[in-house]
Design a protein around this motif. Sequence first.
Motif, mmCIF file in Angstrom:
data_model
loop_
_atom_site.group_PDB
_atom_site.id
_atom_site.type_symbol
_atom_site.label_atom_id
_atom_site.label_comp_id
_atom_site.label_asym_id
_atom_site.label_seq_id
_atom_site.Cartn_x
_atom_site.Cartn_y
_atom_site.Cartn_z
ATOM 1 N N GLU A 115 48.074 74.294 -25.192
ATOM 2 C CA GLU A 115 49.699 74.397 -25.655
ATOM 3 C C GLU A 115 49.976 73.483 -26.561
ATOM 4 O O GLU A 115 49.618 72.326 -26.615
ATOM 5 C CB GLU A 115 50.349 74.214 -24.336
ATOM 6 N N ARG A 116 50.910 73.924 -27.389
ATOM 7 C CA ARG A 116 51.548 72.796 -28.358
ATOM 8 C C ARG A 116 53.049 72.933 -28.211
ATOM 9 O O ARG A 116 53.633 74.220 -27.868
ATOM 10 C CB ARG A 116 51.414 73.454 -29.700
ATOM 11 N N ALA A 117 53.592 72.063 -27.968
ATOM 12 C CA ALA A 117 55.279 72.030 -27.608
ATOM 13 C C ALA A 117 56.091 72.321 -28.911
ATOM 14 O O ALA A 117 55.567 72.198 -29.978
ATOM 15 C CB ALA A 117 55.428 70.692 -27.052
ATOM 16 N N ARG A 121 53.911 68.012 -29.758
ATOM 17 C CA ARG A 121 52.778 67.744 -29.081
ATOM 18 C C ARG A 121 51.719 68.591 -28.465
ATOM 19 O O ARG A 121 52.237 69.828 -28.170
ATOM 20 C CB ARG A 121 53.815 66.899 -27.709
ATOM 21 N N ALA A 122 50.377 67.887 -28.087
ATOM 22 C CA ALA A 122 49.610 69.235 -27.853
ATOM 23 C C ALA A 122 48.924 68.612 -26.341
ATOM 24 O O ALA A 122 48.736 67.405 -26.257
ATOM 25 C CB ALA A 122 48.429 69.019 -29.002
ATOM 26 N N ASN A 123 48.466 69.510 -25.536
ATOM 27 C CA ASN A 123 48.371 69.030 -24.296
ATOM 28 C C ASN A 123 46.756 68.586 -24.172
ATOM 29 O O ASN A 123 46.164 68.056 -23.233
ATOM 30 C CB ASN A 123 48.453 70.251 -23.213
ATOM 31 N N TRP A 124 46.072 68.943 -25.283
ATOM 32 C CA TRP A 124 44.706 68.512 -25.313
ATOM 33 C C TRP A 124 44.513 67.090 -25.594
ATOM 34 O O TRP A 124 43.412 66.673 -26.004
ATOM 35 C CB TRP A 124 43.573 69.380 -26.369
ATOM 36 N N VAL A 125 45.695 66.413 -26.232
ATOM 37 C CA VAL A 125 45.805 65.012 -26.632
ATOM 38 C C VAL A 125 45.862 64.074 -25.655
ATOM 39 O O VAL A 125 47.178 64.052 -24.966
ATOM 40 C CB VAL A 125 46.695 64.617 -27.963
ATOM 41 N N ASP A 159 30.643 81.834 -20.286
ATOM 42 C CA ASP A 159 31.452 82.916 -19.501
ATOM 43 C C ASP A 159 32.752 82.006 -19.479
ATOM 44 O O ASP A 159 33.635 82.202 -18.582
ATOM 45 C CB ASP A 159 31.090 83.296 -18.319
ATOM 46 N N GLY A 160 33.373 81.360 -20.658
ATOM 47 C CA GLY A 160 34.575 80.922 -20.886
ATOM 48 C C GLY A 160 35.722 81.561 -21.160
ATOM 49 O O GLY A 160 35.472 82.795 -21.711
ATOM 50 N N ALA A 161 36.799 81.156 -20.899
ATOM 51 C CA ALA A 161 38.222 81.942 -21.506
ATOM 52 C C ALA A 161 39.037 80.878 -21.806
ATOM 53 O O ALA A 161 39.159 79.759 -21.414
ATOM 54 C CB ALA A 161 38.664 82.844 -20.377
ATOM 55 N N LEU A 162 39.779 81.235 -22.966
ATOM 56 C CA LEU A 162 40.871 80.352 -23.739
ATOM 57 C C LEU A 162 42.116 80.798 -23.802
ATOM 58 O O LEU A 162 42.135 82.110 -24.527
ATOM 59 C CB LEU A 162 39.979 79.508 -24.995
ATOM 60 N N SER A 163 43.315 80.374 -23.685
ATOM 61 C CA SER A 163 44.381 80.581 -23.973
ATOM 62 C C SER A 163 45.037 79.575 -24.816
ATOM 63 O O SER A 163 45.016 78.230 -24.371
ATOM 64 C CB SER A 163 45.162 80.836 -22.755
ATOM 65 N N PHE A 164 45.834 79.981 -26.073
ATOM 66 C CA PHE A 164 46.453 79.095 -26.711
ATOM 67 C C PHE A 164 48.003 79.605 -26.951
ATOM 68 O O PHE A 164 48.241 80.408 -27.373
ATOM 69 C CB PHE A 164 46.143 78.902 -28.329
#
Length: 229
Positions: A115-117, A121-125, A159-164
């Motif tokens: 997620e990017r605010a 801001r990014a939730n992976w930082v 078998d991954g899944a990703l949401s941005f």
Amino acid sequence: MRWLFRIILSLMLLAVVLVAAVFLLPAERIGALAGDQLRAATGREVTFGGRLRPSLYPNIGVSTGPVTVSNADWASAAPLLQAEGLSVGLDLGALLRGDVEIKELGIRAPRITLERAEDGRANWVFDTQAGATAAGPDGTEGAQAGRRALTIGQATITDGALSFIDHGTGRTQSAEAVEATLSFPAVQGPATLSLEARVNGQPVSLNATAAAAAPFLAGDDTALTAERP
């Protein structure tokens, strides 16, 4: 691609703690210790269920049940990462020398929410970047400069899944059937990533290489190339 390196590096730190703990501590204490270590490395909470299963051959290692890494406090209620489990194998000879060489790290069926605010801001930082302490730009561990940094022979996502989610634009993108392999056997050598997935319903394949793993993980400039196979 940097977010994937950082998440895997944080999971590597957790995996090393699990391998050490499972042979030394009662099972009920391992979860608390692993959670403390990942919290210190990333500023996030970690929980996992099921039993830890140690192994001694061909590598000393451990596999876990479900694993969850919490999201940033400003982001949605979904975890940053939720997976069916982790498996890790360490080089025993290197471990006895005081080095940490991960031969294999597997992440089973992860569900990753990026997620990017609105303010960027990014939730992976992470609040405390794992890359800054695990491997500095000179190839040494920040906290233990005389020792080798963490290295990994192969990390796999199956078998991954990703949401941005971009809260600034209101756009959401998704990827399913993610199969990825990451490798950086030497911090001053290249880091390579191969990726296959369905992105917004379309098949995508990608091979990418960072010229040097350590500066890339630390957020510094490094040459990056990517191509479709």
